[in-house]
Design an enzyme around this catalytic site. Structure first.
Site, PDB file in Angstrom:
ATOM      1  N   ARG A  31       0.764  -1.077  -0.035  1.00  0.00           N
ATOM      2  CA  ARG A  31      -0.049   0.110   0.014  1.00  0.00           C
ATOM      3  C   ARG A  31       0.859   1.194   0.119  1.00  0.00           C
ATOM      4  O   ARG A  31       1.538   1.487   0.981  1.00  0.00           O
ATOM      5  CB  ARG A  31      -0.842   0.000   1.298  1.00  0.00           C
ATOM      6  CG  ARG A  31      -1.782  -1.139   1.230  1.00  0.00           C
ATOM      7  CD  ARG A  31      -2.904  -1.159   0.441  1.00  0.00           C
ATOM      8  NE  ARG A  31      -4.213  -2.289   0.261  1.00  0.00           N
ATOM      9  CZ  ARG A  31      -4.805  -2.677   1.080  1.00  0.00           C
ATOM     10  NH1 ARG A  31      -5.184  -1.831   2.077  1.00  0.00           N
ATOM     11  NH2 ARG A  31      -5.550  -4.065   0.986  1.00  0.00           N
TER      12      ARG A  31
ATOM     13  N   GLU B 204       0.701   4.198   0.747  1.00  0.00           N
ATOM     14  CA  GLU B 204       0.171   5.408   1.692  1.00  0.00           C
ATOM     15  C   GLU B 204       0.915   5.852   2.647  1.00  0.00           C
ATOM     16  O   GLU B 204       1.531   5.287   3.247  1.00  0.00           O
ATOM     17  CB  GLU B 204      -1.373   4.702   2.235  1.00  0.00           C
ATOM     18  CG  GLU B 204      -2.195   4.099   1.376  1.00  0.00           C
ATOM     19  CD  GLU B 204      -3.345   3.095   1.967  1.00  0.00           C
ATOM     20  OE1 GLU B 204      -3.203   2.909   3.214  1.00  0.00           O
ATOM     21  OE2 GLU B 204      -4.163   2.927   1.437  1.00  0.00           O
TER      22      GLU B 204
ATOM     23  N   ARG C 270      -0.619   1.681  13.176  1.00  0.00           N
ATOM     24  CA  ARG C 270      -1.246   0.445  12.664  1.00  0.00           C
ATOM     25  C   ARG C 270      -1.030   0.278  11.129  1.00  0.00           C
ATOM     26  O   ARG C 270      -1.652  -0.456  10.643  1.00  0.00           O
ATOM     27  CB  ARG C 270      -2.706   0.579  13.285  1.00  0.00           C
ATOM     28  CG  ARG C 270      -3.536   1.399  12.538  1.00  0.00           C
ATOM     29  CD  ARG C 270      -4.949   1.256  12.775  1.00  0.00           C
ATOM     30  NE  ARG C 270      -5.908   2.299  11.882  1.00  0.00           N
ATOM     31  CZ  ARG C 270      -7.017   2.112  12.093  1.00  0.00           C
ATOM     32  NH1 ARG C 270      -7.760   1.097  12.638  1.00  0.00           N
ATOM     33  NH2 ARG C 270      -7.846   2.809  11.499  1.00  0.00           N
ATOM     34  N   HIS C 271      -0.413   1.357  10.543  1.00  0.00           N
ATOM     35  CA  HIS C 271      -0.273   1.195   9.164  1.00  0.00           C
ATOM     36  C   HIS C 271       1.244   0.963   8.654  1.00  0.00           C
ATOM     37  O   HIS C 271       2.181   1.243   9.316  1.00  0.00           O
ATOM     38  CB  HIS C 271      -0.594   2.688   8.395  1.00  0.00           C
ATOM     39  CG  HIS C 271      -1.892   2.866   8.459  1.00  0.00           C
ATOM     40  ND1 HIS C 271      -2.608   3.519   9.415  1.00  0.00           N
ATOM     41  CD2 HIS C 271      -2.945   2.433   7.458  1.00  0.00           C
ATOM     42  CE1 HIS C 271      -4.011   3.571   9.140  1.00  0.00           C
ATOM     43  NE2 HIS C 271      -4.222   3.022   8.005  1.00  0.00           N
TER      44      HIS C 271
ATOM     45  N   GLU D 107      -9.945  -2.283  13.154  1.00  0.00           N
ATOM     46  CA  GLU D 107     -10.121  -3.187  11.706  1.00  0.00           C
ATOM     47  C   GLU D 107      -8.941  -4.137  11.566  1.00  0.00           C
ATOM     48  O   GLU D 107      -7.815  -3.608  11.584  1.00  0.00           O
ATOM     49  CB  GLU D 107     -10.289  -2.179  10.665  1.00  0.00           C
ATOM     50  CG  GLU D 107     -10.605  -3.259   9.333  1.00  0.00           C
ATOM     51  CD  GLU D 107     -10.431  -2.423   8.002  1.00  0.00           C
ATOM     52  OE1 GLU D 107     -10.049  -3.076   7.083  1.00  0.00           O
ATOM     53  OE2 GLU D 107     -10.680  -1.218   8.093  1.00  0.00           O
TER      54      GLU D 107
ATOM     55  N   SER E 170     -11.277  -6.721   5.978  1.00  0.00           N
ATOM     56  CA  SER E 170     -12.349  -6.232   5.246  1.00  0.00           C
ATOM     57  C   SER E 170     -12.970  -7.208   4.132  1.00  0.00           C
ATOM     58  O   SER E 170     -11.996  -7.845   3.718  1.00  0.00           O
ATOM     59  CB  SER E 170     -11.913  -4.963   4.508  1.00  0.00           C
ATOM     60  OG  SER E 170     -12.955  -4.149   3.566  1.00  0.00           O
TER      61      SER E 170
ATOM     62  N   ARG F 107      -1.783  -6.908  12.009  1.00  0.00           N
ATOM     63  CA  ARG F 107      -2.621  -6.427  12.813  1.00  0.00           C
ATOM     64  C   ARG F 107      -3.351  -7.383  13.875  1.00  0.00           C
ATOM     65  O   ARG F 107      -3.571  -6.958  15.042  1.00  0.00           O
ATOM     66  CB  ARG F 107      -3.770  -5.806  12.059  1.00  0.00           C
ATOM     67  CG  ARG F 107      -3.278  -4.361  11.567  1.00  0.00           C
ATOM     68  CD  ARG F 107      -4.413  -3.746  10.853  1.00  0.00           C
ATOM     69  NE  ARG F 107      -4.324  -2.662  10.375  1.00  0.00           N
ATOM     70  CZ  ARG F 107      -4.891  -1.532   9.662  1.00  0.00           C
ATOM     71  NH1 ARG F 107      -6.312  -1.892   9.931  1.00  0.00           N
ATOM     72  NH2 ARG F 107      -4.475  -0.483   9.215  1.00  0.00           N
TER      73      ARG F 107
END
Length: 559
Positions: A322, A324, A330-331, A478, A481, A533
């Site tokens: 990712r 991002e 948590r990323h 989360e 998903s 996670r």
């Protein structure tokens, strides 16, 4: 005209020549030279004496064959049996063992006695080297053992014996190893960038490394998260880290067990794509020969195409990328995904229920199996929240609809919109509410608004504003998903064209994916779990980097 003899005149004596005009060495210079000579002679004599004493000591060393550099591996007995420290908790008195372990620390008690702490993974045992005994241990051996650098790897042989009192400083407290032989396998450097024993203490809680204290309240060195990650090989040797990554391996194996029990087919999809798919946001672009390629955000398209191949149930474990620029606890820009996809027979809740049962299987086994419980207790010594994950009794997970989650938040004075996605702050608040009200740290949310889900998510036939989608949560954050996917070609193309921004279903990046449904595909759904996670939130770790062996984030590409 003058003759040649007349031209030859006496020369002036040069400075330093012998004679009245020269500068002969002074008395002070002569005395200094004599002292230097005497000093050099004494040093040489002392070195010679030390050499002779060393040779004499070595000649008199009755144990010189019992320690030192490990002989060539090929010279070792072919049937020599080795033990692991993990096996010595249930050892027998006087059981003869040979172990390969690291020197955790060394303490010279006297010229006749040295104590070592040997470490292997998360296990430690005290080793005793005492002069004398049946093997005639020498003082030279005692001294050599006490001078071994921490983190060196040694091979130790001897009987295990019960100490007079339990050894409280080691994990194996009921036994100690009485060393008869000790050889160096690999010597560590004397100076280390961080000390493993310092990394064993709890890390700072602040997110700003500039504000991290250099010492704790007891004056002991504090090792920041950044320093730990920069020296991951040393930091990874702590008992807590050994336990964390053994638990990570355990979660992967529990996922594998559950999938195999339900007859899933394991696939290995590509991590390279010729176009930025799934909307084009947050994708890493790379050079691929004379063109561009992209690292995939997930195996989503490949899983669905496998279902279109008539693979009714597929799963895989692999990296997810990712792009991002999220610098949060948590990323990551790369994490490990646990993915599954399956055919739907009647209703998409079949898939959601399967995912819930998967997570209940993983969590309950982490809580019930003896080895996982032991590892969790090791982590708990550094991270106190590791052992308090709550899961209510029963065979079903707590499930609520998105609208009910919004209502619950608003009732607790936390503003949330009916068709807005939940923010991180709202999710965490909901997690606290669920723990207080229902005594659970794991729950699921169903029926998310269609506007906040990917284009391939199936809308609810009775209300297109919501979708047949769901998220799973641990401690209010989360971990998965998932959804029912659109399997009808025309419906999928129409949804893509009305996406924000619009997507072309016939473009090179999407054509192969959309055409898979043009040839007929069964209804299906699935989900993608984040391994890092799951581990982080089950153990209550403050940062996902603690749950990642070599983390990658916007500011880290090494080690």
């Amino acid at each position: 005209m003058a003759s040649s003899q007349d031209q030859i005149l006496p020369s002036r004596p040069h400075q330093g020549d012998e004679g009245e005009s020269g500068n002969a060495p002074s008395k002070n210079a002569l005395k200094k030279a004599a002292k230097e000579k005497e000093k050099a002679e004494k040093a040489a004599k002392r070195q010679e004496q030390e050499r002779q004493q060393k040779e004499q000591a070595e000649a008199n060393d009755t144990a010189k064959h019992l320690y030192g550099q490990l002989p060539s591996i090929s010279d070792s007995p072919p049937k020599q049996l080795f033990s692991e420290l993990a096996e010595l908790y249930d050892a027998k008195e006087d059981q003869q063992v040979t172990v390969d372990a690291r020197i955790h620390n060394a303490r010279v008690q006297s010229a006749k006695l040295t104590f070592l702490v040997l470490r292997e993974e998360a296990h430690t045992i005290q080793a005793v080297i005492a002069e004398g005994g049946p093997n005639h241990i020498s003082r030279q051996m005692v001294k050599w053992c006490g001078g071994i650098n921490s983190e060196s790897i040694v091979r130790a042989t001897g009987p295990v014996k019960r100490p007079k009192e339990p050894v409280t400083s080691t994990s194996i407290s009921a036994f100690e190893l009485h060393v008869e032989k000790l050889y160096m396998i690999s010597e560590a450097a004397q100076m280390l960038p961080v000390q493993v024993k310092d990394c064993m203490r709890a890390p700072p809680t602040t997110d700003d490394s500039k504000e991290e204290p250099e010492t704790d309240s007891q004056g002991l060195p504090v090792v920041s998260l950044n320093a730990r990650l920069n020296n991951r090989v040393l930091d990874g040797r702590t008992a807590a880290n050994q336990a964390i990554f053994q638990l990570q391996s355990g979660i992967s194996n529990l996922f594998i067990e559950f999938m195999n029990q339900h007859r899933f087919t394991w696939i290995n999809s590509s991590r390279l794509a010729g176009a930025a798919t799934e909307g084009g946001a947050g994708v890493f672009e790379i050079k691929y020969f004379d063109t561009k390629a992209y690292l995939t955000q997930s195996p989503q398209f490949f899983k669905q195409m496998a279902i279109a191949m008539d693979m009714k149930r597929v799963c895989e474990i692999g990296p997810v990328f990712r792009a991002e620029n999220s610098n949060t606890h948590r990323h990551l820009t790369e994490f490990t995904g646990l993915d599954f996809e399956m055919v739907i027979k009647n209703d998409y809740h079949e898939v959601m229920w399967f995912g819930e049962q998967l997570m209940l299987y993983i969590i309950r086994n982490l809580q019930d199996r003896a080895e996982f419980k032991r590892l969790t207790r090791v982590v708990e010594q550094v991270f106190p929240g590791a052992g308090d994950f709550k899961l209510p009794p029963g065979d079903e997970a707590l499930r609520l609809r998105f609208a009910d989650a919004v209502k619950l938040l608003n009732e607790n004075n936390i503003e949330a919109g009916e068709f807005d996605d939940l923010s991180t702050t709202q999710e965490k608040a909901l997690g606290r509410i669920m723990r207080e009200k229902h005594e659970t740290d794991f729950y699921t949310i169903d029926k998310y608004p269609s506007a906040v889900r990917p284009f391939y998510t199936m809308p609810d036939p009775s209300d297109p504003k919501v979708s047949n989608s769901y998220d799973f949560f641990m401690r209010g954050q989360e971990i998965m998903s998932g959804a029912q996917r659109i399997h009808d070609y025309n419906q999928l193309c129409e949804r893509m064209r009305h996406n924000d921004p619009p997507l072309d279903p016939l473009s090179e990046g999407f054509r192969h994916y959309t055409e898979a449904f043009k040839y007929g595909c069964a209804p299906h759904g699935g989900g993608g779990l984040g391994l890092n996670r799951i581990l982080q939130f089950y153990l209550g770790l403050p940062d996902i980097r603690f749950a990642t062996l070599f983390p990658r984030d916007p500011g880290r590409l090494a080690p």
